[in-house]
Design an enzyme around this catalytic site. Structure first.
Site, PDB file in Angstrom:
ATOM      1  N   SER A 127      15.594  19.174  56.388  1.00 37.47           N
ATOM      2  CA  SER A 127      16.333  18.707  57.560  1.00 37.47           C
ATOM      3  C   SER A 127      16.528  19.894  58.467  1.00 37.47           C
ATOM      4  O   SER A 127      16.470  21.053  58.017  1.00 37.47           O
ATOM      5  CB  SER A 127      17.705  18.165  57.117  1.00 37.47           C
ATOM      6  OG  SER A 127      18.592  18.044  58.201  1.00 37.47           O
TER       7      SER A 127
ATOM      8  N   TYR B 272      25.719  18.662  52.543  1.00 42.16           N
ATOM      9  CA  TYR B 272      24.357  18.338  52.977  1.00 42.16           C
ATOM     10  C   TYR B 272      23.657  19.577  53.512  1.00 42.16           C
ATOM     11  O   TYR B 272      22.500  19.850  53.155  1.00 42.16           O
ATOM     12  CB  TYR B 272      24.431  17.259  54.055  1.00 42.16           C
ATOM     13  CG  TYR B 272      23.094  16.768  54.549  1.00 42.16           C
ATOM     14  CD1 TYR B 272      22.362  15.835  53.821  1.00 42.16           C
ATOM     15  CD2 TYR B 272      22.560  17.221  55.754  1.00 42.16           C
ATOM     16  CE1 TYR B 272      21.143  15.366  54.281  1.00 42.16           C
ATOM     17  CE2 TYR B 272      21.341  16.763  56.223  1.00 42.16           C
ATOM     18  CZ  TYR B 272      20.633  15.833  55.483  1.00 42.16           C
ATOM     19  OH  TYR B 272      19.421  15.381  55.930  1.00 42.16           O
TER      20      TYR B 272
END
Length: 263
Positions: free
Chosen positions: A156, A169
């Protein structure tokens, strides 16, 4: 094959069938980027094992591939469970006789949290699925790949810089990028390439669910130089390229697919 090390920890790949097509697996292939990647690989002629924790969506993706004339195998997997990962990879090889590439896309989102308001259990769960899950997938994929094989981990942009209110995350995806680079260095002598794709906000079903009823899409588009968010197929295309011979000299990178946001 040339380029394969004599590392005692490497198991030889299973005997290949007479079918010369490439064989790959994609985790989290029931929807979003994973489904887009699986469909693209199949259209390019590969046999694809469609792995997902949701048996129904995995079967849907596999059926879409078959309807398009491709070859697919739906496999249920929980990447947070080592036995499940090992079984899924072994089933892929049992059916297709080997493995040429893998895209590790499955993961767990975590937003709207500040570090001081996150429980340890939540933090550990997010990190375990995203980071340890990627580790487990690579652990069982790497011994099966030979010279020319490739792995792509879907990280990501949160693996390259901070995203607000997503500490677990961000930590996990930074870890995925680091794990990718470490594996790339260690397995380069085997002729195996390992890279990461780092998408910015992408209009997957999961993103659309989170964004529903908010101004998230408009606000994210406003800070993206290209003026729009990515389609799943655009992030998937980067993974497909990195698994191809066209990227034969590319390993250890974290490729940002973000419409120019990092620029």
């Amino acid at each position: 094959m040339s380029g394969v090390s004599q590392n005692a920890d490497r198991r030889p790949a299973a005997p290949r069938t007479a079918d010369p097509r490439r064989v790959g697996l994609v985790t989290g292939a029931g929807s979003g980027i994973g489904r887009a990647a699986a469909l693209r690989f199949a259209r390019d002629g590969a046999a694809v094992a469609v792995l997902d924790i949701d048996a129904g969506t995995a079967a849907e993706t596999a059926e879409l591939i078959r309807q398009d004339g491709g070859e697919a195998l739906a496999v249920t997997v929980d990447i947070a469970d080592e036995h499940s990962v090992r079984t899924a990879v072994e089933r892929t090889v049992a059916v297709y006789g080997g493995l040429d590439f893998a895209v590790n896309n499955a993961g767990l989102a975590s937003h709207h949290r500040r570090l001081d308001r996150m429980t340890l259990a939540e933090f550990e769960r997010v990190v375990h699925v995203n980071l340890a899950g990627t580790f487990l997938c690579m652990k069982y994929e790497l011994p099966l790949l030979t010279g020319g094989g490739a792995i792509v981990n879907i990280a990501s942009n949160g693996g390259l810089y901070a995203i607000g209110h997503a500490p677990a995350y961000v930590a996990a995806k930074h870890g995925v990028v680091g794990l990718t680079k470490a594996a790339a260095v260690d397995h380069a002598p085997d002729g195996v390439r390992v890279n990461a794709v780092c998408p910015g906000p992408t209009r997957t079903p999961g993103f659309e669910t989170v964004a529903a009823g908010t101004d998230m899409v408009a606000s994210q588009e406003a800070i993206t130089p290209l003026g729009r968010l990515a389609a799943p197929e655009e992030a998937a295309a980067a993974a497909v390229w990195l698994c191809s011979d066209a990227a034969s000299y590319v390993t250890g990178i974290a490729l940002s697919v973000d419409g120019g946001r990092r620029a």
